[in-house]
Enzyme design. Sequence first.
Site, PDB file in Angstrom:
ATOM      1  N   CYS A 400       0.842  -1.202   0.000  1.00 23.58           N
ATOM      2  CA  CYS A 400       0.000   0.000   0.000  1.00 23.58           C
ATOM      3  C   CYS A 400       0.873   1.246   0.000  1.00 23.58           C
ATOM      4  CB  CYS A 400      -0.928   0.012   1.204  1.00 23.58           C
ATOM      5  SG  CYS A 400      -2.040   1.437   1.214  1.00 23.58           S
ATOM      6  N   ARG A 536      -8.444  -3.805 -10.195  1.00 24.75           N
ATOM      7  CA  ARG A 536      -9.256  -2.828 -10.926  1.00 24.75           C
ATOM      8  C   ARG A 536     -10.083  -3.476 -12.027  1.00 24.75           C
ATOM      9  NH1 ARG A 536      -6.487   1.848 -13.574  1.00 24.75           N
ATOM     10  NH2 ARG A 536      -4.906   0.295 -14.037  1.00 24.75           N
TER      11      ARG A 536
END
Length: 671
Positions: A400, A536
Amino acid sequence: MTSANIPPGTAPIKPEFLVSVQPRDVPDDDAAEGTTSHANGRPDAAPGAEDKEEGGKKLTGAQRKKLAKEERKKHRGANKGRRFQKVRDEVELCFRVASGKSCEFGNDCRFTHDVAAYLAAKPRDIHFPAPEDLSDEPPFVRLPDVEMAETTDALQTSLDPTTTCPIFHDTGECRHGLKCRFLGNHVRKKENGELELLIDEEKKARVAAADTELNFVDGDTLKKIRTKKYPHPIADAYLKEIQQATNEKDADNTLEAKDRSAGETSVEAQHADLTAATAADTVDRSQDDAPDVPLRFVEKKRLHWTGKTYLAPLTTVGNLPFRRLCVDYGADITCGEMGLAMSFLQGSKEEWSLVRRHPSEGIFGMQIAGSKPQLLVPAAEIIGRECAGNLDFVDVNCGCPIDLVYKTGSGSALLDAAGRLGKILVGMNRALGDIPVTVKLRTGVKDGRNTAHKLMPRLAAEWGASAITVRTRHSIRYTKLADWDYIKQCVQAVREREAEEDLPPVPIFGGGDCFSAEDYWYKMDNYGVDGVMIGRGALIKPWIFTEIKERREWDISSRERLELIRKYAEYGLNHFGSDTAGVNTTRRYLCEALSFQYRYIPIGLLETLPPRINDRAPAFRGRDELETLLASPDSRDWVKISEMFLGPAPESWSFTPKHKSNAYGSEEGQG
């Protein structure tokens, strides 16, 4: 108008569907999550920029500090100020009374016990449509004609006897009772005027195990965690070990310094030097070396993931209803949203909800982020104990890049702290028993500086990682594709280490820009990975897993896409609740999902296949009105779609998208 006139990088839509050749504004996922570049230790800084101003002069320390503060404020991301308040009933009925029970607080209860007053203020039931109620022609969802009862009876006025409560339909009982917004499906008025909540005992018994969410942590347990009364002896012992080793190292280093200052060169001094070096080597040799001797976790469950489809852990949008939807379309492995170790140790109800699992999730893991063993190891031990038997792996987030995580030393910051990461993984492996520990990482912290090929071979060989996922930075403003050649280099580095030390191979998944079945299988065949993690691509088209399994590009119809949205709404109500708060929480997350799904360009509109995730869409119309509506970038249309399944949005409800679109309910969005 011909497709030859469209700018490079624009999706090749057939001329008859084009409204304009100019591509739409590109949703910036990095900006939506917050700043993600950490060049030179400061978000989005260009090389050398931290030392100079516009005129090329050197900045003072105070000026650099001020500039850094301004940069952080400037790049805080589109999520700044996103607050989602729960929408509650105008009159709040006690949930015990709503469930047909008595309230132990009596008159001291802060909620009303006046059922008649509650029903008088309660909005009319929502009608939840069945699949056969959907159409690709306006109004898209056919609602039955239900005449309003000419009566002063508050119950009869608010009821829709034709509606279906998703919770009651699935489980035979609705836990929200009278507060349910689909109440007409499971209540009746007895001859004496009292209300009776219906229960389908046969269905309740039949589906209790199949549909009940797992890993539910009760309030008493959370209180123990919050008050630091929950024991974690394995973590305590491990942390004591590494603290003692650190103290010994510090003592040896102090002795070494004294010896050097005194100019001692005796055999004893040399032996002390050797002892200090050995202690340092076995505990925490450096930021780049192993924290301990290599350990082989042979007692761990082996993960047999080769060829399985993997839905990436996704913050906010990767909730249980969305994961459940992806499982329906073919996802084999799912992972919960990233949770913070500190929040788990603080007994946060919201954080602990992230470990919830639906029984349909065949292989399920949870992801955790933290900066040091003192947080991650105790959190792992508690999670392992509370979720025993219902957790297939725990994933450590080393990828992240958002500032909120990176600046605490968590996420991708751990890639530059190998010694600390090693301590974390070794400790978590001990604390979790036979539950495997996996690692998700990026190719590197700084743009253009890939380091994963050096770190990845150590993750399994030295620190016991049972699987590894590596992803590249996704395309920036849709101009550059992920670097899969580097992912292949990383895989080869791990396999070479395994061969040298005769270690069993661990699954390695790559990630980045996978958007079609053709692309998925090309990556599988050419880059040495055991699978491809999809993030995504699944957000934009959750049916990508079906495409992969069936090795085809699915020209899904608008009607089929509307059924997918209906299913998501149903799963949301089952998870978040069918009362007013649950309905509008479901609405919020449905709109979040639609903020990605509108980007899908139907492949029947494309001149060439397969579609690419970095192609920008020009304005286009669909093959029918519904397809055009589903492609709308206006968040007010997303709310309109939610109202087809969840009823009218309350006047007090607003929606601020993660991406920079018109916000429903704001002054900007009402123009």
